[in-house]
Design an enzyme around this catalytic site. Structure first.
Site, PDB file in Angstrom:
ATOM      1  N   GLU A  93       0.804  -1.206   0.000  1.00 51.39           N
ATOM      2  CA  GLU A  93       0.000   0.000   0.000  1.00 51.39           C
ATOM      3  C   GLU A  93       0.844   1.266   0.000  1.00 51.39           C
ATOM      4  O   GLU A  93       1.956   1.300   0.531  1.00 51.39           O
ATOM      5  CB  GLU A  93      -0.926  -0.017   1.212  1.00 51.39           C
ATOM      6  CG  GLU A  93      -1.914  -1.144   1.052  1.00 51.39           C
ATOM      7  CD  GLU A  93      -3.044  -1.111   2.037  1.00 51.39           C
ATOM      8  OE1 GLU A  93      -4.038  -1.781   1.786  1.00 51.39           O
ATOM      9  OE2 GLU A  93      -2.927  -0.422   3.053  1.00 51.39           O
ATOM     10  N   CYS A 106       3.463   8.195   1.750  1.00 50.58           N
ATOM     11  CA  CYS A 106       4.068   7.151   2.576  1.00 50.58           C
ATOM     12  C   CYS A 106       4.201   5.909   1.707  1.00 50.58           C
ATOM     13  O   CYS A 106       3.205   5.402   1.193  1.00 50.58           O
ATOM     14  CB  CYS A 106       3.161   6.890   3.780  1.00 50.58           C
ATOM     15  SG  CYS A 106       3.743   5.545   4.808  1.00 50.58           S
ATOM     16  N   CYS A 113       6.691  -7.958   6.240  1.00 54.77           N
ATOM     17  CA  CYS A 113       7.868  -7.507   6.991  1.00 54.77           C
ATOM     18  C   CYS A 113       8.288  -8.610   7.948  1.00 54.77           C
ATOM     19  O   CYS A 113       7.454  -9.251   8.580  1.00 54.77           O
ATOM     20  CB  CYS A 113       7.548  -6.237   7.771  1.00 54.77           C
ATOM     21  SG  CYS A 113       8.994  -5.574   8.631  1.00 54.77           S
ATOM     22  N   CYS A 117       7.070  -6.483  14.626  1.00 55.70           N
ATOM     23  CA  CYS A 117       6.809  -5.666  15.816  1.00 55.70           C
ATOM     24  C   CYS A 117       5.423  -6.026  16.349  1.00 55.70           C
ATOM     25  O   CYS A 117       4.493  -6.238  15.574  1.00 55.70           O
ATOM     26  CB  CYS A 117       6.861  -4.182  15.469  1.00 55.70           C
ATOM     27  SG  CYS A 117       8.473  -3.688  14.867  1.00 55.70           S
ATOM     28  N   CYS A 120       2.222  -4.035  15.190  1.00 57.73           N
ATOM     29  CA  CYS A 120       2.105  -3.687  13.776  1.00 57.73           C
ATOM     30  C   CYS A 120       1.394  -4.790  12.993  1.00 57.73           C
ATOM     31  O   CYS A 120       1.825  -5.939  13.006  1.00 57.73           O
ATOM     32  CB  CYS A 120       3.498  -3.445  13.200  1.00 57.73           C
ATOM     33  SG  CYS A 120       3.488  -3.206  11.420  1.00 57.73           S
ATOM     34  N   CYS A 352      -1.393   4.513  10.521  1.00 54.07           N
ATOM     35  CA  CYS A 352      -0.124   3.825  10.710  1.00 54.07           C
ATOM     36  C   CYS A 352      -0.313   2.433  11.321  1.00 54.07           C
ATOM     37  O   CYS A 352      -1.090   2.245  12.228  1.00 54.07           O
ATOM     38  CB  CYS A 352       0.725   4.661  11.644  1.00 54.07           C
ATOM     39  SG  CYS A 352       2.345   4.010  11.844  1.00 54.07           S
TER      40      CYS A 352
HETATM   41  S1  SF4 Z   1       6.588  -1.494  12.463  1.00 50.01           S
HETATM   42 FE1  SF4 Z   1       5.774  -3.109  11.110  1.00 50.01          FE
HETATM   43  S2  SF4 Z   1       6.597  -2.649   9.078  1.00 50.01           S
HETATM   44 FE2  SF4 Z   1       7.808  -1.460  10.579  1.00 50.01          FE
HETATM   45  S3  SF4 Z   1       9.562  -2.794  11.073  1.00 50.01           S
HETATM   46 FE3  SF4 Z   1       7.980  -3.273  12.601  1.00 50.01          FE
HETATM   47  S4  SF4 Z   1       6.835  -5.021  11.719  1.00 50.01           S
HETATM   48 FE4  SF4 Z   1       8.019  -4.084  10.048  1.00 50.01          FE
END
Ligand code: SF4
Length: 391
Positions: A93, A106, A113, A117, A120, A352
């Protein structure tokens, strides 16, 4: 038959070399760059100041192609989000955030990923693959010229630029897809392409320490660091990469980076999680951390507090507004510039940590894309390009 070269994959030096291979002079590369990145051209025949013989050569050997748009939504606050097909069931996206004096795009650097995290939703999808240069810069290319088209703004110098700032804060950890990311950055900064200043391009990292140093030498743009915790124990649980590059090393890398950065501070992003990282004690610990009282160096910085966008799988909650305010006040009382991020595009899941919609596994993304293809075959290729602008 040889594969066509996607010219969006090439930085200025590579494009010069490519023109050389075609027996053309280096200035042709500059002309091509301008046609592609300043006029949004994808048809070689439209490049009227190129010799016909060169246009014919390009037409048989090259293409200019950004990832295909799967869907295109505009939120009631003007935030516009595109879902882009990057092949094999993967989608990324790109989000445009208009503000009074600027327009920020953005962009994503990876499909999924690997950092995972805890707060996220992208991380929860797992890692699919790195994006190519063309897929990264293609997001800016597509968005800039789509925005101009929607507003009736001319391409080229005469038309007003719609995207004035770029942040690499979409899906993925840019420093774990280093070479394509840096090539795309160089294109953003090149005067024959987008000509953005280094201050207006921000790379956000979760803290890949060796690559922060490498970036300072290769293409030092503004830097944001996803911090989210005030001590190693807490950060190990929220940003697993911290186990490899703990806070003391990260702070030292930030300090080194600032010697080369276009701004004299690092932006620390801090996702506000109810009862996890949002107490007064955490705020004071943060101050000690960035002011160099915990063994690392002092790091000139700014804090951006981000109200968490909850999703069920996280088991986390957003801090309430008075708590966020009180937390910000403690930082500000210590002389640290602190902002609270406005949540934008909530109605289209563009906020976000919500990129790629609700938390979905990749199979689900694939399903959605298959469905979209079916509908497009049935109802025409514009199906899915739903623009919802409320007055
Ligand atoms: S916040 Fe999300 S996209 Fe960014 S490094 Fe951590 S897991 Fe990856």
């Amino acid at each position: 038959m040889t594969a066509l070269t996607n010219l969006l994959d090439l930085d200025p030096a590579q494009l010069t070399a490519y023109c050389g291979e075609l027996g053309e002079k280096p200035f042709r590369a500059k002309q091509l760059l301008r046609w592609i990145h300043q006029f949004g051209a994808h048809d070689f025949d439209a490049m009227t100041d190129l010799a016909k013989s060169l246009r014919d050569k390009l037409a048989t050997r090259a293409i200019i192609a950004a990832p295909a748009v799967i869907s295109d939504h505009t939120s009631s606050d003007g935030t516009r989000k595109w879902l882009l097909d990057v092949g094999q069931g993967n989608a990324v996206e790109t989000v445009f955030i208009p503000e009074e004096n600027r327009g920020t795009l953005c962009i994503s650097t990876q499909a999924g990923c690997a950092v995972n995290c805890r707060f996220c939703s992208t991380g929860k999808q797992g890692f699919s693959r790195n994006l190519t240069v063309g897929e990264i810069i293609g997001q800016l290319w597509m968005a800039e010229f789509e925005l101009r088209k929607s507003k009736g703004v001319e391409p080229g110098h005469k038309g007003e630029r719609q995207i004035t700032n770029v942040v690499m804060m979409g899906m993925g950890e840019p420093l774990l897809n280093y070479e394509p990311t840096v090539t795309a950055l160089k294109l953003m900064l090149d005067d024959n392409a987008y000509g953005l200043s280094r201050r207006r391009v921000t790379l956000s990292t979760s803290g890949v320490v060796p690559m922060i140093d490498k970036l300072s030498q290769d293409c030092a743009v503004a830097m944001a660091v996803s911090l989210h915790a005030s001590n190693d124990t807490l950060r190990d649980g929220l940003v697993p990469l911290n186990k490899k590059y703990p806070l003391r090393e990260l702070m030292a890398a930030c300090k080194r980076y600032l010697e080369f950065a276009p701004r004299d501070f690092i932006t620390f992003e801090y996702c506000m999680l109810d009862d996890v990282n949002d107490t007064d004690v955490h705020a004071r610990e943060l101050i000690a951390l960035v002011q160099g009282h915990t063994g690392g160096p002092a790091v000139p910085c700014k804090f951006n507090l981000i109200p968490f966008n909850p999703f069920p799988e996280s088991g986390l909650k957003r801090s309430n507004n008075p708590r966020i305010k009180a937390f910000a006040q403690i930082l500000m009382d210590a002389g640290i510039v602190t902002t609270v991020r406005k949540t934008r595009g909530d109605d289209i899941d563009a906020a976000c940590g919500q990129l790629a919609g609700e938390v979905q596994d990749r199979t689900r993304v694939q399903e959605r894309m298959q469905k979209m293809t079916e509908y497009q075959q049935k109802f025409g290729k514009n199906f899915g390009r739903i623009i919802e602008v409320s007055q």
